[in-house]
Design a protein around this motif. Structure first.
Motif, short mmCIF file in Angstrom:
data_model
loop_
_atom_site.label_atom_id
_atom_site.label_comp_id
_atom_site.label_asym_id
_atom_site.label_seq_id
_atom_site.Cartn_x
_atom_site.Cartn_y
_atom_site.Cartn_z
N LEU A 173 0.94 -1.10 0.12
CA LEU A 173 -0.04 -0.05 -0.15
C LEU A 173 0.80 1.27 -0.04
N ASN A 174 1.82 1.33 0.66
CA ASN A 174 2.83 2.52 0.72
C ASN A 174 3.51 2.76 -0.85
N LEU A 177 0.43 4.14 -2.88
CA LEU A 177 0.19 5.28 -2.52
C LEU A 177 1.37 6.26 -3.13
N SER A 178 2.46 5.92 -2.82
CA SER A 178 3.64 6.71 -3.11
C SER A 178 3.65 6.98 -4.60
N ASN A 180 1.00 7.06 -6.76
CA ASN A 180 -0.52 7.31 -7.22
C ASN A 180 -1.13 6.19 -8.04
N LYS A 182 -3.87 3.03 -8.75
CA LYS A 182 -5.14 2.77 -8.45
C LYS A 182 -5.03 1.57 -7.37
N ILE A 183 -5.83 1.58 -6.08
CA ILE A 183 -5.83 0.56 -5.36
C ILE A 183 -7.00 -0.57 -5.49
#
Length: 197
Positions: A173-174, A177-178, A180, A182-183
């Motif tokens: 996840l880090n 997120l870092s 940008n 899509k999760i």
């Protein structure tokens, strides 16, 4: 290297034939990775009381479909009843979720425990089995992996499978997120289940 002959009820051909079929689908580097994941999965199953036969086999086949063209994945998503939302993602998700379908169809592996471990090896699940956790962690910590935090990941996995899963999902996840990215929603569900208190 692992020297395992997989039980007849799990796979209808011997290790040599299976290795040949997997090797034909992958680059040499990716093939060496799956051999290391197989051995790491066997080691984790031994340590944590998992099913070594299923762990080794799932480790060996987890990336079988990894190097397929995107168009093949998109066509399968459209024609085989997959959630159309998958089209918004990429190979990082597809080679697990859709890859299990390809493995079942092409290799004749119908064991749902193995197929679920393949489906979940990159995204996890909020309800992972021991086998799911073994493959999720083995893929991340196998000896060929070398990135910042890998030793901490291996130490977490040596503490417990849940600690290994928690460490990995936080790292994933880090990274997403870092950069940008899509999760995928199930990745967040895994985080909530294993990390969030």
């Amino acid at each position: 290297m692992a020297n395992v002959n997989y039980r007849q009820e799990l796979v209808p051909f011997d290790r040599k034939t299976l290795l040949e079929r997997i090797k034909a689908q992958l680059s040499d580097g990716r093939f060496q990775h799956v051999l290391r994941v197989e051995q790491t999965a066997l080691d984790l199953a031994e340590r944590y009381g998992g099913d070594k036969q299923r762990a080794g086999l799932a480790g060996l086949v987890h990336d079988y479909a990894k190097q397929r063209p995107d168009e093949e994945y998109k066509a399968l998503i459209r024609t085989e009843g997959f959630d159309p939302e998958l089209l918004a993602y990429n190979n990082g998700i597809w080679h697990g979720v859709v890859g299990a379908f390809i493995i079942e169809r092409e290799l004749g592996i119908h064991d749902e425990q193995i197929l679920n471990a393949v489906r979940r090896h990159t995204i996890g699940s909020d309800n992972m089995t021991r086998l799911d956790k073994i493959i999720f962690v083995a893929d991340f910590i196998e000896p060929g992996r070398d990135f910042p935090g890998i030793e901490a990941a291996r130490q977490a996995a040596a503490t417990s499978l849940d600690a290994g899963v928690a460490f990995e999902i936080k790292q994933t996840l880090n990274y997403l997120l870092s950069t940008n990215k899509k999760i995928y929603p199930k990745t967040i569900a895994t985080y909530n289940a294993y990390v969030a208190k």
